[in-house]
Design an enzyme around this catalytic site. Sequence first.
Site, PDB file in Angstrom:
ATOM      1  N   LYS A   1      -7.178  -0.217 -20.282  1.00 53.99           N
ATOM      2  CA  LYS A   1      -7.385  -0.101 -21.730  1.00 53.99           C
ATOM      3  C   LYS A   1      -6.116  -0.545 -22.479  1.00 53.99           C
ATOM      4  CE  LYS A   1     -11.208   1.342 -20.130  1.00 53.99           C
ATOM      5  NZ  LYS A   1     -11.508   2.738 -19.838  1.00 53.99           N
TER       6      LYS A   1
ATOM      7  N   ASP B   1      -5.799  13.005 -19.009  1.00 57.18           N
ATOM      8  CA  ASP B   1      -6.109  11.586 -19.135  1.00 57.18           C
ATOM      9  C   ASP B   1      -5.624  11.171 -20.527  1.00 57.18           C
ATOM     10  OD1 ASP B   1      -7.327   9.130 -19.677  1.00 57.18           O
ATOM     11  OD2 ASP B   1      -9.078   9.582 -18.440  1.00 57.18           O
TER      12      ASP B   1
ATOM     13  N   TYR C   1     -14.456  11.438 -19.802  1.00 63.71           N
ATOM     14  CA  TYR C   1     -14.915  10.092 -19.443  1.00 63.71           C
ATOM     15  C   TYR C   1     -16.042  10.188 -18.398  1.00 63.71           C
ATOM     16  CZ  TYR C   1     -14.746   5.370 -17.567  1.00 63.71           C
ATOM     17  OH  TYR C   1     -15.082   4.110 -17.147  1.00 63.71           O
TER      18      TYR C   1
ATOM     19  N   ARG D   1       0.819  -1.226   0.000  1.00 59.32           N
ATOM     20  CA  ARG D   1       0.000   0.000   0.000  1.00 59.32           C
ATOM     21  C   ARG D   1       0.850   1.273   0.000  1.00 59.32           C
ATOM     22  NH1 ARG D   1      -1.884   2.697   3.938  1.00 59.32           N
ATOM     23  NH2 ARG D   1      -1.696   1.029   5.476  1.00 59.32           N
TER      24      ARG D   1
HETATM   25  C1  LIG Z   1     -11.963   3.488 -18.777  1.00 60.71           C
HETATM   26  C2  LIG Z   1     -11.505   4.879 -18.655  1.00 60.71           C
HETATM   27  C3  LIG Z   1     -11.276   5.465 -17.401  1.00 60.71           C
HETATM   28  C4  LIG Z   1     -11.542   4.740 -16.105  1.00 60.71           C
HETATM   29  O1  LIG Z   1     -10.688   3.680 -15.937  1.00 60.71           O
HETATM   30  P1  LIG Z   1     -11.046   2.386 -15.001  1.00 60.71           P
HETATM   31  O2  LIG Z   1      -9.830   1.558 -15.156  1.00 60.71           O
HETATM   32  O3  LIG Z   1     -12.291   1.796 -15.552  1.00 60.71           O
HETATM   33  O4  LIG Z   1     -11.231   2.906 -13.617  1.00 60.71           O
HETATM   34  C5  LIG Z   1     -10.805   6.758 -17.378  1.00 60.71           C
HETATM   35  N1  LIG Z   1     -10.589   7.463 -18.501  1.00 60.71           N
HETATM   36  C6  LIG Z   1     -10.796   6.943 -19.732  1.00 60.71           C
HETATM   37  C7  LIG Z   1     -10.538   7.770 -20.936  1.00 60.71           C
HETATM   38  C8  LIG Z   1     -11.264   5.640 -19.850  1.00 60.71           C
HETATM   39  O5  LIG Z   1     -11.490   5.132 -21.063  1.00 60.71           O
END
Ligand SMILES: *Cc1c(COP(=O)(O)O)cnc(C)c1O
Length: 384
Positions: free
Chosen positions: A199, A174, A102, A48
């Site tokens: 992803k 992001d 998102y 952690r």
């Molecule tokens: C899926 C996604 C998230 C969130 O990610 P998780 O792993 O599902 O928590 C954030 N930003 C984008 C652009 C995403 O496609």
Amino acid sequence: MLKQNFGTNTICTHTGAIEDATFGGAVSPLYVSTSYEFLDQDVKRYPRYFNTPNQEGLAQKIATLEGAEAGLIFSSGMAAISAVMLSCLKSGDHAVVQNDIYGGTRNFIESHFKSYGIQYSFTKDLSAQAFEDCVQNNTKLIYIETPSNPLLKLVDIFAIGKLGKTHGITTAIDNTFATPIVQKPITLGVDIVIHSATKYFGGHSDITAGAVASSQHHIDQIWNLAKDFGGNLSDFTVWLLERSMKTLAIRIKAQQKNAIKLAKFLSKHKAVKQVYYPGLKSHDTHELAKVQMKGYGAMLSFELLKSYDTEKFLKALTLIKPSMSLAGVESTMILPSKTSHALLSENDRKAQGITNQLIRFSVGIESKKDLIYDIENAISLSKQ
Ligand SMILES: *Cc1c(COP(=O)(O)O)cnc(C)c1O
């Protein structure tokens, strides 16, 4: 290992790997201990605290790919996003947030910021001017996501980095849709890069994870909060994610090579009204894409003409999976109106350009001819 400026494929394969000094095995050993010696140790290790050997190795790989000093690995993209946001924002502070982000991120802001006493403004559009128009005296964070979901609109990353520097505001992006193979926001002046590693980093639709890369200063601040939130990733999954990352660059290159060809195929198809892909000349931010992206990513969206039934189309696909989420080596499609944007009214969706005919396509690594055959066949079966 020799310290030199490795190329992207070498970083993916080797950077941050742990040497197996005992047996000379080729891959990183997996350290699953939750208990580490503390006597005579400089570092107090504990999962952690985000500092097990596997966590640190993977963070180094991701930071190096992003051109950052340091990184942290999280249990999900949202764990990374929430930790970054709350490390930058305290009660009384204000955030400027891109309008088109998102859904989970938007929900986090709208559901929880108020109870923390944090103010926010969503931009009117994606222009740098729209971000500047929202800046207040108490703004502490500017947050972007480019390309956006599902219309693949772009924000000028360099302009946002500059805006942040001019006003002394931290900027965060992001970078999930592009990955550092396609764009490196830190080299363009943005402070913090965030990923849903669920992803492209995972890439095989079987891992949930998140990552952050930034300067050591910002990483220390984020760590200070993250260790108390406890959103670290299990070392088993860290190890799997390191394996996935070895092929990140070659996967992205194969996927975006398919994507540009499919975008062109779809844009010439008589059943298709419009294609949204930054690599097409017809895309309204194509010029910006050429400047800030290397290749154009592997996400695209297209609109079928009203004379085609989109649900019939998705059900008629035999290779491409109509399924949630994105970025795996296998191609998937979704209807944003029925999934990511289902909670909006039809009018709000229309205002954002998200019609019921819009399909988002996460292009995989399959043979291009098979993807085209599947789409042709499904289109012919979906005419109403
Ligand atoms: C899926 C996604 C998230 C969130 O990610 P998780 O792993 O599902 O928590 C954030 N930003 C984008 C652009 C995403 O496609």
